[in-house]
Design a protein around this motif. Sequence first.
Motif, PDB file in Angstrom:
ATOM      1  N   ILE A   2       0.817  -1.207   0.000  1.00 56.58           N
ATOM      2  CA  ILE A   2       0.000   0.000   0.000  1.00 56.58           C
ATOM      3  C   ILE A   2       0.852   1.259   0.000  1.00 56.58           C
ATOM      4  CG2 ILE A   2      -0.204   0.046   2.521  1.00 56.58           C
ATOM      5  CD1 ILE A   2      -2.932   1.040  -0.009  1.00 56.58           C
ATOM      6  N   GLU A   3       2.054   1.205   0.609  1.00 54.65           N
ATOM      7  CA  GLU A   3       2.905   2.397   0.669  1.00 54.65           C
ATOM      8  C   GLU A   3       3.243   2.938  -0.714  1.00 54.65           C
ATOM      9  OE1 GLU A   3       3.857  -0.133   4.289  1.00 54.65           O
ATOM     10  OE2 GLU A   3       3.296  -0.423   2.208  1.00 54.65           O
ATOM     11  N   LYS A   4       3.334   2.065  -1.701  1.00 48.99           N
ATOM     12  CA  LYS A   4       3.687   2.504  -3.048  1.00 48.99           C
ATOM     13  C   LYS A   4       2.550   3.267  -3.728  1.00 48.99           C
ATOM     14  CE  LYS A   4       7.324  -0.843  -4.090  1.00 48.99           C
ATOM     15  NZ  LYS A   4       7.858  -1.797  -5.092  1.00 48.99           N
ATOM     16  N   GLU A   5       1.335   3.170  -3.178  1.00 52.88           N
ATOM     17  CA  GLU A   5       0.197   3.886  -3.737  1.00 52.88           C
ATOM     18  C   GLU A   5       0.024   5.260  -3.100  1.00 52.88           C
ATOM     19  OE1 GLU A   5      -3.297   1.499  -3.454  1.00 52.88           O
ATOM     20  OE2 GLU A   5      -2.370  -0.256  -4.379  1.00 52.88           O
ATOM     21  N   LEU A   6       0.869   5.585  -2.106  1.00 53.98           N
ATOM     22  CA  LEU A   6       0.769   6.854  -1.394  1.00 53.98           C
ATOM     23  C   LEU A   6       1.802   7.850  -1.914  1.00 53.98           C
ATOM     24  CD1 LEU A   6       0.495   5.430   2.244  1.00 53.98           C
ATOM     25  CD2 LEU A   6      -1.379   6.022   0.687  1.00 53.98           C
ATOM     26  N   TRP A   7       1.517   9.138  -1.720  1.00 53.95           N
ATOM     27  CA  TRP A   7       2.477  10.185  -2.065  1.00 53.95           C
ATOM     28  C   TRP A   7       3.499  10.335  -0.943  1.00 53.95           C
ATOM     29  CZ3 TRP A   7       2.778  12.454  -6.718  1.00 53.95           C
ATOM     30  CH2 TRP A   7       1.646  12.445  -7.556  1.00 53.95           C
ATOM     31  N   HIS A   8       4.773  10.487  -1.320  1.00 50.00           N
ATOM     32  CA  HIS A   8       5.850  10.657  -0.344  1.00 50.00           C
ATOM     33  C   HIS A   8       6.746  11.817  -0.774  1.00 50.00           C
ATOM     34  CE1 HIS A   8       4.929   6.748   1.495  1.00 50.00           C
ATOM     35  NE2 HIS A   8       4.820   6.276   0.269  1.00 50.00           N
ATOM     36  N   PRO A   9       7.214  12.642   0.175  1.00 53.63           N
ATOM     37  CA  PRO A   9       8.159  13.699  -0.168  1.00 53.63           C
ATOM     38  C   PRO A   9       9.543  13.106  -0.424  1.00 53.63           C
ATOM     39  CG  PRO A   9       7.878  13.623   2.201  1.00 53.63           C
ATOM     40  CD  PRO A   9       6.934  12.601   1.624  1.00 53.63           C
ATOM     41  N   VAL A  10      10.238  13.622  -1.426  1.00 56.66           N
ATOM     42  CA  VAL A  10      11.555  13.068  -1.753  1.00 56.66           C
ATOM     43  C   VAL A  10      12.652  14.122  -1.837  1.00 56.66           C
ATOM     44  CG1 VAL A  10      10.674  10.998  -2.912  1.00 56.66           C
ATOM     45  CG2 VAL A  10      11.005  13.107  -4.225  1.00 56.66           C
ATOM     46  N   ALA A  11      12.285  15.414  -1.976  1.00 58.82           N
ATOM     47  CA  ALA A  11      13.298  16.472  -2.092  1.00 58.82           C
ATOM     48  C   ALA A  11      12.628  17.831  -1.945  1.00 58.82           C
ATOM     49  CB  ALA A  11      14.003  16.405  -3.448  1.00 58.82           C
ATOM     50  N   PRO A 223       0.362   8.221   6.733  1.00 62.82           N
ATOM     51  CA  PRO A 223       1.152   7.302   7.558  1.00 62.82           C
ATOM     52  C   PRO A 223       2.498   7.849   8.015  1.00 62.82           C
ATOM     53  CG  PRO A 223       0.069   6.078   5.824  1.00 62.82           C
ATOM     54  CD  PRO A 223      -0.211   7.535   5.553  1.00 62.82           C
ATOM     55  N   TYR A 224       3.153   8.689   7.188  1.00 56.82           N
ATOM     56  CA  TYR A 224       4.469   9.201   7.563  1.00 56.82           C
ATOM     57  C   TYR A 224       4.501  10.732   7.597  1.00 56.82           C
ATOM     58  CZ  TYR A 224       5.548   4.440   5.914  1.00 56.82           C
ATOM     59  OH  TYR A 224       5.560   3.078   5.699  1.00 56.82           O
ATOM     60  N   THR A 225       3.364  11.358   7.849  1.00 53.74           N
ATOM     61  CA  THR A 225       3.257  12.812   7.874  1.00 53.74           C
ATOM     62  C   THR A 225       2.413  13.252   9.062  1.00 53.74           C
ATOM     63  OG1 THR A 225       3.403  12.932   5.458  1.00 53.74           O
ATOM     64  CG2 THR A 225       2.522  14.854   6.575  1.00 53.74           C
ATOM     65  N   ALA A 226       2.845  14.313   9.741  1.00 52.40           N
ATOM     66  CA  ALA A 226       2.088  14.828  10.886  1.00 52.40           C
ATOM     67  C   ALA A 226       2.278  16.326  10.996  1.00 52.40           C
ATOM     68  CB  ALA A 226       2.522  14.134  12.175  1.00 52.40           C
ATOM     69  N   VAL A 227       1.370  16.963  11.726  1.00 48.40           N
ATOM     70  CA  VAL A 227       1.385  18.412  11.917  1.00 48.40           C
ATOM     71  C   VAL A 227       1.143  18.721  13.381  1.00 48.40           C
ATOM     72  CG1 VAL A 227       0.256  20.598  11.345  1.00 48.40           C
ATOM     73  CG2 VAL A 227       0.534  18.838   9.576  1.00 48.40           C
ATOM     74  N   LEU A 228       1.902  19.665  13.923  1.00 46.01           N
ATOM     75  CA  LEU A 228       1.586  20.161  15.258  1.00 46.01           C
ATOM     76  C   LEU A 228       1.331  21.659  15.176  1.00 46.01           C
ATOM     77  CD1 LEU A 228       3.930  21.954  16.943  1.00 46.01           C
ATOM     78  CD2 LEU A 228       5.090  19.761  16.951  1.00 46.01           C
ATOM     79  N   THR A 229       0.366  22.100  15.974  1.00 44.36           N
ATOM     80  CA  THR A 229       0.084  23.520  16.129  1.00 44.36           C
ATOM     81  C   THR A 229       0.361  23.873  17.572  1.00 44.36           C
ATOM     82  OG1 THR A 229      -1.607  23.448  14.410  1.00 44.36           O
ATOM     83  CG2 THR A 229      -1.662  25.312  15.915  1.00 44.36           C
ATOM     84  N   LYS A 230       1.107  24.928  17.777  1.00 42.79           N
ATOM     85  CA  LYS A 230       1.598  25.287  19.106  1.00 42.79           C
ATOM     86  C   LYS A 230       1.058  26.666  19.483  1.00 42.79           C
ATOM     87  CE  LYS A 230       5.927  24.276  19.713  1.00 42.79           C
ATOM     88  NZ  LYS A 230       7.411  24.311  19.749  1.00 42.79           N
TER      89      LYS A 230
END
Length: 332
Positions: A2-11, A223-230
Amino acid sequence: MIEKELWHPVALAGELAGAPLAVRLLGEDLVLWRDGEGAVHAWADRCPHRGAKLSLGRVVEGEGGPQLECPYHGWRFESVGRCAHVPALPSFVPPATNRATTHAACESGGLVWVRIDAPATGAASPPVFAAEHDPGMRKIDCGPYDVETSAPRLVENFLDMAHFGFVHEGWLGARDMAVIDDYRVEPTPNGLLATGCKAWQPQSTVNSTAPAQVEYTYEVTAPYTAVLTKVPDAASVGIDDYRESIALYICPMGAERSRVWFRFATSDFARDEASVRSFQDTIFLQDKPVLESQSPKRVPLDLRAELHTVADKASSLYRRHLKSRGITFGVC
């Protein structure tokens, strides 16, 4: 997978200019390059002729526009991947099957994103950072940081407040103020949302002028992305209506090796970018040796494999989410 069907940042988008750029994603070598209109392309970093790395080649002007030239025999490939020219046989017209392996690529939030396989259902987009299109928030990229650990370990560390007083003592926490009050966490379609998270911090941000109780909101958006608001106490930063949000973007280069960027959004337009990056460098480089020391490097999805407390309920829900999504890369 399934990971290959997701968008991932690379650069970072700014890294990719005139020359091809080699990157690694999910254990695969890729090459990035731009065409004449500036559009980004992502291919397998392997010439289909004799297997040389296309990232060692160059972008040249061809009959129909810019083409990627192999460094070994000079084969040239159009932006759609089709071979357009074989220098050893100038009159030869390559068949349509002579082509490089192409993948979906786009730019979003200052990064280049790649999806290796088309999704089985729908055409999902890269995760959305809510602050991205807020004109009242200035964006600053921090990183990259290469870390010898899995992407899920990095997400869990990002969600974890109980380590502040030990790993970030004097900065984000203090040993004698390590108590974590109860907070709320709930599942979302893309991950989870944790609200009401509070921590006492000597210096919660580069703008801090005094210690403060700080309220956090965490959201796992992929799955490999998160956001925090402070939201620190206003008096502790000396800026009216101060807001700050940080997106964590992870490229899972390998199952136990990751590249990390932070997209920093702040309502402060006066401070220089170098000091913002220096603060983020300090915090993350405190995390790095501890993250690389964890064993196993992959996150165990069996909740019995490691001990848990109520202070860990965000990461426990995160593990259940990964399992429900069928994630296999970076977990065990």
